[in-house]
Design a protein around this motif. Sequence first.
Motif, short mmCIF file in Angstrom:
data_model
loop_
_atom_site.label_atom_id
_atom_site.label_comp_id
_atom_site.label_asym_id
_atom_site.label_seq_id
_atom_site.Cartn_x
_atom_site.Cartn_y
_atom_site.Cartn_z
N LYS A 24 15.21 19.30 -1.80
CA LYS A 24 14.59 19.14 -3.12
C LYS A 24 14.53 17.66 -3.50
O LYS A 24 13.55 17.19 -4.08
CB LYS A 24 15.37 19.93 -4.17
CG LYS A 24 15.09 21.42 -4.11
CD LYS A 24 15.52 22.10 -5.39
CE LYS A 24 16.77 22.87 -5.18
NZ LYS A 24 17.18 23.70 -6.30
N TRP A 111 8.05 21.34 -14.25
CA TRP A 111 7.41 22.48 -14.90
C TRP A 111 8.53 23.39 -15.37
O TRP A 111 9.71 23.03 -15.19
CB TRP A 111 6.45 23.21 -13.94
CG TRP A 111 7.08 23.69 -12.68
CD1 TRP A 111 7.73 24.87 -12.49
CD2 TRP A 111 7.14 23.00 -11.43
NE1 TRP A 111 8.19 24.94 -11.20
CE2 TRP A 111 7.83 23.81 -10.53
CE3 TRP A 111 6.65 21.76 -10.99
CZ2 TRP A 111 8.08 23.43 -9.21
CZ3 TRP A 111 6.89 21.39 -9.68
CH2 TRP A 111 7.59 22.23 -8.81
N GLY A 114 11.27 23.88 -13.11
CA GLY A 114 11.12 22.99 -11.96
C GLY A 114 11.89 21.70 -12.14
O GLY A 114 11.32 20.65 -12.37
N PHE A 289 2.29 21.94 -14.10
CA PHE A 289 2.66 20.58 -13.72
C PHE A 289 1.49 19.61 -13.89
O PHE A 289 1.69 18.44 -14.21
CB PHE A 289 3.16 20.58 -12.27
CG PHE A 289 3.36 19.20 -11.73
CD1 PHE A 289 4.36 18.38 -12.24
CD2 PHE A 289 2.57 18.71 -10.70
CE1 PHE A 289 4.55 17.11 -11.75
CE2 PHE A 289 2.76 17.44 -10.21
CZ PHE A 289 3.75 16.64 -10.74
#
Lengths: 349, 200
Positions: A24, A111, A114, A289
């Motif tokens: 990530k 988001w 997110g 996003f």
Amino acid sequence: MEALLEPIASLFGAAWPAVWTLAKIVAIIAPLMIAVAYLTYFERKIIGYMQVRIGPNRVGPLGLLQPIADGVKLLLKEVLVPSATSKGLFILGPILAIAPSLAAWAVVPFWDGGVLADVDAGLLFILAITSLEVYGVIIAGWASNSKYPFLGTMRAAAQMVSYELAMGFALICVLMISASLNLSEIVRVQGQGQFADMGLGFLSWNWLPLFPMFVVYLISGIAETNRAPFDVVEGESEIVAGHMVEYSGMTFALFFLAEYANMWLVSILTSILFLGGWLSPVGFLPDGFHWLAIKTSMVVLMFLWARATFPRFRYDHIMRLGWKVFLPVTLFWVLVVAVWIMSPLSIWN
Amino acid sequence: MEFKTFVFYLLATVMVFAALRVVTVRNPVHAALFLVLTFFNAAGIWLLLQAEFLAIVLVMVYVGAVMVLFLFVVMMLDINIDRLREGFWSYLPVGAVVGVIMLAEMVLVLSGPYFGLDAMPEPPAAQAGYSNTRELGRVLYTEYVYPFELASLVLLVAMVAAVALTLRKRTGSRHLDPAQQIAVKRADRIALVSMPAEKE
């Protein structure tokens, strides 16, 4: 998604959470680095057009490969360490400049859900991490053992501490009306309200009720990132390049990357705190996003616009603006917002 | 060993080492930077104790502001190490007294079980939705509001005093009021004079 990752997860066994987090991090940092590289291109093109020039157009079609060429050039150049420097600190300076500007992205929500680390005190984390950015400049300037870098350091230390205060007070207003320090929560709160129910979401974002704070935050953000018209830290006409005078090759590039990464960071924070983050401006379009990307690009464009438009501030004017204008204005507005929230006219219940 | 324990020992080791270097290193700028490292590791240990607000504020206030100004001053000082070391023996008794007091306090804290302090009830485990920052704010502004306001007043007095002590009117300063500069009209600077052409 979960089912898809199951076989890969079993491959790594107990190390999976660490591997997944690492993946990530790469997924955030890699696009960020590309964005940083192309921000330099964007900047040169935009300022070029504003000054009726063409900007870079030689490397690749439309000059699109220019940032790559610049990067390769900086990577291949020799890193010079002058003999009179304090060696360890001289190398530590650029590292400390770039590390906070990357670390702060850990709590930025892209988001709904997110986000790498959905911590409760996200806003405080951002404040703490961004306040460390000044160390890169201070250490670099001192370790260089040279006059211009040292002057740049002195300017940077005073300027960044001054504008951090105004920035902090602007953020206090935001967290008072959001009643949360979590950045995702701050965005969610902006999606509620009378205008949002009418389908005009962009009027319920924080920029409207907190307009003076929005302006103060934006200007302080430019000052914090040492961008024109607040770029006296570098001030090429006075002190050559400030703290970066003695740096070459990749060590110089790290300062450069940090500055542009900070521009993206301040822009994305402005979008999240005041412009509704990933929320759609109107009710009939879906959130996502892409809205955050558009808003952030717009704020970055403001940075470039300001650079092309305004002459550099004189140093005493910078200090005056920070301490005698922004600080009283923000202090007063904190009081106004506090009274507003407790009054029957409050719009945040 | 649990991962948390490992992190604690890592942070604690670096912190003790950095704190030791603060007092042993010769260069004052290096000492200040080691102090920054100490603060940073202390913040990490507080985070392990789930005191996230205190940890982040430690970084924000001490590392982000206080130490920056400290470095600012230390970097500009022209410090002669030999002159600094001259007073070492005369300061030693004072330093020793302070050291002994601190040692005694630490012994009192660390030997809690001996004094029966382990009989204190354990703090209740954090519930879901618990926010360290919110709880701290609630306690500060309700239960401890008077001491808190008093502390802020003391800080304000110190601030005003520091400004008052250093404030001096400089003579010969060419400072201009920006508001006055901006307010200048064309008529203040330029006078257009109409005069007939002169013949030779």
